[in-house]
Design a protein around this motif. Structure first.
Motif, short mmCIF file in Angstrom:
data_model
loop_
_atom_site.label_atom_id
_atom_site.label_comp_id
_atom_site.label_asym_id
_atom_site.label_seq_id
_atom_site.Cartn_x
_atom_site.Cartn_y
_atom_site.Cartn_z
N LEU A 154 5.29 2.06 2.34
CA LEU A 154 6.12 3.22 1.85
C LEU A 154 4.43 4.06 1.01
O LEU A 154 4.38 5.32 1.14
N LEU A 155 3.53 3.29 0.81
CA LEU A 155 2.30 3.87 0.14
C LEU A 155 1.31 4.49 1.45
O LEU A 155 0.91 5.65 1.33
N GLN A 186 1.85 11.43 4.52
CA GLN A 186 2.63 12.66 4.45
C GLN A 186 1.58 13.71 3.48
O GLN A 186 1.80 14.91 3.75
N ASN A 187 0.89 13.30 2.64
CA ASN A 187 0.07 14.28 1.76
C ASN A 187 -0.80 14.76 2.76
O ASN A 187 -1.36 15.76 2.84
N LYS A 188 -1.51 14.12 3.90
CA LYS A 188 -2.61 14.51 4.68
C LYS A 188 -1.75 15.62 5.74
O LYS A 188 -2.40 16.71 5.94
N LEU A 189 -0.34 15.25 5.95
CA LEU A 189 -0.02 16.27 7.03
C LEU A 189 0.28 17.63 6.05
O LEU A 189 0.17 18.79 6.62
N ASP A 190 0.79 17.51 4.79
CA ASP A 190 1.13 18.76 4.06
C ASP A 190 -0.26 19.53 3.69
O ASP A 190 -0.34 20.79 3.54
N ASN A 191 -1.46 18.89 3.32
CA ASN A 191 -2.68 19.45 3.11
C ASN A 191 -3.03 20.22 4.60
O ASN A 191 -3.73 21.45 4.38
N LYS A 192 -2.87 19.60 5.51
CA LYS A 192 -3.16 20.28 6.86
C LYS A 192 -2.34 21.58 7.13
O LYS A 192 -2.85 22.31 7.57
N PHE A 233 6.80 21.53 4.99
CA PHE A 233 6.39 20.54 4.56
C PHE A 233 7.13 19.00 4.93
O PHE A 233 7.99 19.30 5.26
N SER A 234 6.50 17.82 4.60
CA SER A 234 7.06 16.70 4.95
C SER A 234 8.18 16.61 4.11
O SER A 234 8.49 16.91 2.92
#
Length: 377
Positions: free
Chosen positions: A220-221, A227-233, A286-287
């Motif tokens: 989960l981590l 998911q943070n990486k995807l959202d920032n992209k 966003f994710s």
């Protein structure tokens, strides 16, 4: 006059609600004659089989045919099979629970093989469709694939081609019957980064074979950071596309006409802005996550984005909650019996999972866990 005639024919078909003969659609000419009324006929599995065969066999023909219209007809007639009553205004869509629990024998194996072949051709032989119909055709074929049982080789094809589209991936992750092939694929791809947004569905396939499996906090981590990486992209790409649109608009504002588009929509309220005809307003997605994502308003983007700092501060403290809720949804998505699901879900009953348990029970028709929860109150 033609539209009036078609309306009258459709109205008569709706009221009569006839059971069609097996040979009502054997050729493309037959299809043209009945395509407007087929959704008002009673369901005859042989008619669906002939309609699917006609579409499959003629997909690559050089003759002039409307392939998208054939796909629409198949979808609507399948909906008739699962509808209690035809409607002139709409052919209703079904929830995940409806598809899992209806009698799938309404669609025989021969028809299923035709439908799979059509689905495959929509993705692999899409050159036979105008490019502006590709997305619609894929969406339609994905809908009617929800109702069929796949052979071993067909399941293998799906697992080997999830990279084609999310629509292919959906048919794998949401396949309604237990499958050793898909469970093995899920286990082999459990740490595949491209599937991290589908953690609960992926875990459900592992649970089918191993009822004691629990998604780890470490997984989960890793999902969280990905998911943070995807959202920032997504934010970066949105800014890039917005700036590009502004540059193009500045260069061509005296050449191309303007059109109005909606922005900042909320229920019945929205703002409008003008952009050049031919340009599309960038979309920022966003994710999807199982936990609350704090947001902040970004004045540059003129919309809300994830507050990554605040989320970072609370995510670790709430990791056990995220783990429980992920397991609740994983159990719901699994193909286990209602009795077994209920016993497994009881282990995750708590104040922080209460709302998720209700949502899962409603989505998958798990009345037993709802009654058990009521007893706890």
């Amino acid at each position: 006059m033609k539209n009036t005639k078609d309306k009258l024919i459709s109205s008569i078909a709706l009221i009569e609600n006839k059971y069609p003969s097996d040979d009502i659609i054997l050729s493309y000419g037959d299809f043209l004659k009945h395509r407007r009324c087929i959704k008002y006929y009673q369901f005859n599995p042989i008619v669906l089989q002939n309609l699917a065969r006609l579409t499959d066999e003629n997909w690559t023909t050089s003759k002039r045919i409307n392939r998208l219209s054939l796909l629409e007809a198949i979808k609507k007639y399948i909906m008739v099979a699962f509808s209690s009553k035809p409607s002139q205004n709409n052919i209703r869509y079904f929830s995940y629970y409806n598809f899992r629990n209806e009698n799938l024998n309404l669609i025989n194996p021969k028809t299923s093989s035709y439908l799979f072949s059509i689905f495959r051709k929509v993705f692999e032989l899409k050159k036979h469709l105008p490019s502006n119909q590709w997305d619609v055709a894929q969406s339609i074929s994905s809908i009617f694939m929800k109702n069929i049982q796949l052979s071993t080789s067909e399941q293998e094809w799906f697992c080997n081609h999830v990279q084609y589209s999310d629509k292919v991936l959906n048919r794998v992750l949401r396949y309604t019957s237990p499958s050793t092939i898909i469970s093995t694929w899920a286990l082999n791809n459990y740490d595949n980064s491209t599937l991290r947004n589908r953690r609960a569905e992926l875990t459900s396939w592992v649970l089918d074979n191993n009822h004691d499996f629990v998604v780890s906090k470490e997984t989960l981590l890793q999902d969280y950071y990905y998911q943070n990486k995807l959202d920032n992209k997504a934010i970066h790409d949105y800014i890039e596309e917005t700036n590009l649109n502004l540059h193009i608009q500045d260069e061509l504002k005296d050449v191309l006409p303007l059109k109005k588009v909606r922005i900042n929509e909320f229920e019945d309220f929205y703002d409008e802005k003008e952009i050049l005809e031919g340009l599309n307003e960038p979309v920022l997605n966003f994710s999807s996550r199982f936990y609350t994502v704090p947001t902040l308003y970004d004045s540059q983007l003129n919309l809300s984005v994830p507050d990554f700092e605040k989320m970072e501060a609370t995510f670790y403290d709430n990791l056990h909650i995220t783990q429980d809720i992920t397991m609740v949804w994983s159990i719901g998505y699994s193909r286990l019996s209602e009795e077994l699901k209920t016993e497994m879900l009881k282990k995750y009953y708590s104040d922080h999972s209460y709302s998720s348990l209700i949502k899962v029970a409603e989505k998958f028709g798990l009345i037993s866990i709802l009654k058990w929860m009521l007893d706890q109150k």
